[in-house]
Design a protein around this motif. Structure first.
Motif, PDB file in Angstrom:
ATOM      1  N   ASP A 331       0.728  -1.194   0.003  1.00  0.00           N
ATOM      2  CA  ASP A 331       0.116   0.016   0.069  1.00  0.00           C
ATOM      3  C   ASP A 331       0.929   1.183  -0.031  1.00  0.00           C
ATOM      4  O   ASP A 331       1.586   1.527   0.924  1.00  0.00           O
ATOM      5  CB  ASP A 331      -0.893   0.055   1.265  1.00  0.00           C
ATOM      6  N   ILE A 332       0.989   1.992  -1.070  1.00  0.00           N
ATOM      7  CA  ILE A 332       1.719   3.396  -1.139  1.00  0.00           C
ATOM      8  C   ILE A 332       0.692   4.447  -1.200  1.00  0.00           C
ATOM      9  O   ILE A 332       1.215   5.709  -0.674  1.00  0.00           O
ATOM     10  CB  ILE A 332       2.494   3.335  -2.402  1.00  0.00           C
ATOM     11  N   TYR A 333      -0.377   4.315  -1.020  1.00  0.00           N
ATOM     12  CA  TYR A 333      -1.510   5.444  -0.766  1.00  0.00           C
ATOM     13  C   TYR A 333      -2.632   4.943  -0.592  1.00  0.00           C
ATOM     14  O   TYR A 333      -3.356   4.309  -1.071  1.00  0.00           O
ATOM     15  CB  TYR A 333      -1.693   6.191  -2.036  1.00  0.00           C
ATOM     16  N   THR A 334      -3.294   5.480   0.706  1.00  0.00           N
ATOM     17  CA  THR A 334      -4.679   5.192   1.157  1.00  0.00           C
ATOM     18  C   THR A 334      -5.250   6.239   1.789  1.00  0.00           C
ATOM     19  O   THR A 334      -4.831   7.209   2.308  1.00  0.00           O
ATOM     20  CB  THR A 334      -4.574   4.094   2.551  1.00  0.00           C
ATOM     21  N   LYS A 335      -6.485   6.347   1.458  1.00  0.00           N
ATOM     22  CA  LYS A 335      -7.493   7.242   1.993  1.00  0.00           C
ATOM     23  C   LYS A 335      -8.690   6.379   2.807  1.00  0.00           C
ATOM     24  O   LYS A 335      -9.123   5.540   2.431  1.00  0.00           O
ATOM     25  CB  LYS A 335      -8.353   8.009   0.868  1.00  0.00           C
ATOM     26  N   ALA A 336      -8.778   6.723   3.996  1.00  0.00           N
ATOM     27  CA  ALA A 336      -9.708   6.224   4.910  1.00  0.00           C
ATOM     28  C   ALA A 336     -10.655   7.080   5.037  1.00  0.00           C
ATOM     29  O   ALA A 336     -10.659   8.522   5.492  1.00  0.00           O
ATOM     30  CB  ALA A 336      -9.017   5.813   6.337  1.00  0.00           C
ATOM     31  N   TYR A 337     -11.988   6.845   4.955  1.00  0.00           N
ATOM     32  CA  TYR A 337     -13.192   7.563   5.129  1.00  0.00           C
ATOM     33  C   TYR A 337     -13.950   7.218   6.082  1.00  0.00           C
ATOM     34  O   TYR A 337     -14.355   6.080   6.234  1.00  0.00           O
ATOM     35  CB  TYR A 337     -14.175   7.688   3.714  1.00  0.00           C
TER      36      TYR A 337
END
Ligand code: C2G
Length: 448
Positions: A331-337
């Motif tokens: 995982d190089i980029y994650t958005k958690a909403y």
């Protein structure tokens, strides 16, 4: 006649100080000891000093090694004292090795080996004693930890353990501490264990340390699983020990001020929190090599979740993750909403994508913006509808900022319950649950 000078705080005077003064005296014929004033210690960011200047001077006097005692009051003073007192030798412990080389033009500079072992029973003051810290792990963060711990009075870094003895030895030599081949030896020599090993090893080390009756400070993310986090806090409670998760932002004065202002109604009711932390790291770094537990969210998610959980609490209604992975599946980029009954939040983490690392808190009357590095909060602005209506706040953030969590850990061990609100057991357990949820979704997607 050879004239020697040394300086220090000499708080809770212990055998490390005593041995330093004894050897400093032996370097020459006349020893001057500079004891730091309270103001100077504040300026240089030394935390938790317990004894008054008078008591510290009295304790130095009682060792019988000082021919003269002066007070160190300002940063440039060492240089002036050397001239004023006609000094031949400046000496200090090896925890400062290299840092006073600039004085070599004026006198001889001698770094005396720091005392590695402080015995637990030595010189107890009003039920307080020097807390000995043992470190597990020798990575980047452990290297930042040692000089920060040196600026918290009342703790002594005793030694380090790494299953690879060679790494432990290198680290120990660098910082003048012990390297332990056997983890039992580390436990025997310590009162506090600082866990700075890879994420997935935290649980076992913390459990072991608590079972050995040691307080624990563990790097974030402390746990990758909610029930493990609960079990550890319960074990600590049963044993009457302190367990702290080391998210430095949570303990730093600027962030505490920010939360006070955000939650105090200055921007009305808060409806959105957006926290972003990205770093560009080489592919050889631990967090980008560990296929199972590495990646941006496990590495940086704790920071971004912190303001969200502090502002909106633990009872989110829904959480959703979007992730971009590299060719190896990391995982190089994650958005958690996250969705709350009256608010929305986003945690954005990147290890292979660079973005503007900003914390933005939006409310019904205005917003608060903290630019990068907001995780070392030292400045933020409150904005309202009128663009000219801006209030600016600043606060000191000292060094690497790890000294704040060490200082709070120490006060909590010494019975001060007032620091508990900064990062609660509930905050840590909720974060562990979010990490678990994230890893579970990642694995499920891989299996599909
Ligand atoms: N010391 C030591 N062994 C220890 C702890 C401390 O030899 N286990 C030495 C330090 O290196 C220092 C002296 O004891 O030379 C006093 O230590 P502190 O009271 O912690 O003072 P410090 O913050 O090191 O200030 O201007 C102040 C000086 O720079 C040193």
């Amino acid at each position: 006649m050879i004239r020697v000078i040394t300086y220090g705080t000499f708080d809770l005077l212990h055998e490390g100080h005593y041995r330093l003064l004894e050897r400093a005296k032996r370097l020459g014929d006349y020893l001057i000891v500079g004891v730091t004033s309270e103001e100077y210690d504040q300026t240089r960011g030394k935390l938790n000093v317990v004894d008054s200047l008078m008591t510290r001077i009295e304790n130095v006097k009682r060792t019988g090694f000082a021919d003269e005692i002066i007070v160190e009051e300002s940063p440039g003073q060492k240089f002036q004292d050397i001239k004023k007192y006609n000094i031949d030798i400046f000496t200090v412990g090896s925890d400062w090795a290299g840092q006073f080389d600039y004085l070599k033009d004026y006198c001889k500079v001698v770094y005396l080996d720091r005392t590695k072992n402080i015995s637990s029973t030595m010189l107890r003051m009003k039920g307080m004693s020097i807390q000995r810290i043992g470190i597990i792990g020798t990575g980047r963060i452990a290297n930042r930890f040692v000089p920060e711990a040196a600026l918290v009075s009342g703790v002594n870094t005793q030694g380090v353990y790494n299953p690879h003895l060679e790494s432990a030895q290198l680290f120990a030599d660098k910082w003048g501490i012990n390297a332990y081949e056997n983890i039992e030896e580390l436990y025997n020599a310590s009162d506090i264990i600082y866990v700075a090993s890879p994420h997935e090893t935290h649980y076992e080390y913390i459990k072991q340390a608590l079972e050995h009756g040691k307080h624990v400070l563990c790097e974030k993310p402390m746990c990758l699983n909610k029930s493990e986090s609960e079990k550890l806090f319960e074990l600590a409670r049963q044993k009457g020990l302190v367990l702290f998760e080391g998210i430095k932002t949570a303990y730093c004065p600027g962030f505490i001020k920010l939360l006070g202002i955000a939650c105090g109604g200055m921007i009305g009711a808060i409806r959105d929190v957006e926290a972003c932390f990205t770093k560009l790291e080489g592919a050889d770094k631990r967090e980008l090599k560990n296929i199972k537990y590495g990646g941006s969210f496990t590495e940086l998610g704790s920071y971004c979740l912190l303001p969200i959980l502090k502002i909106f609490g633990h009872d989110y209604e829904d959480i959703r993750f979007e992730t971009i992975k590299d060719s190896r599946g990391i995982d190089i980029y994650t958005k958690a909403y996250l969705r709350y009954p009256n608010g929305l939040a986003t945690a954005i983490c990147g290890l292979g994508v660079k973005s503007e690392g900003r914390l933005l808190i939006s409310g019904t009357k205005g917003y608060i913006v903290v630019e990068a590095p907001w995780w070392k909060t030292n400045y933020f602005e409150v904005h309202r509808e009128n663009p000219d209506d801006v209030e600016r706040f600043s606060e000191r953030f000292l060094g690497e900022g790890l000294r704040y969590e060490i200082s709070d850990l120490l006060s909590t061990i010494n019975g001060d319950k007032k620091k508990d609100f900064k990062l609660t057991r509930g905050d840590s357990v909720t974060m562990a649950g979010i990490m678990e949820n994230f890893l579970h979704q990642q694995n499920r997607k891989e299996q599909e």
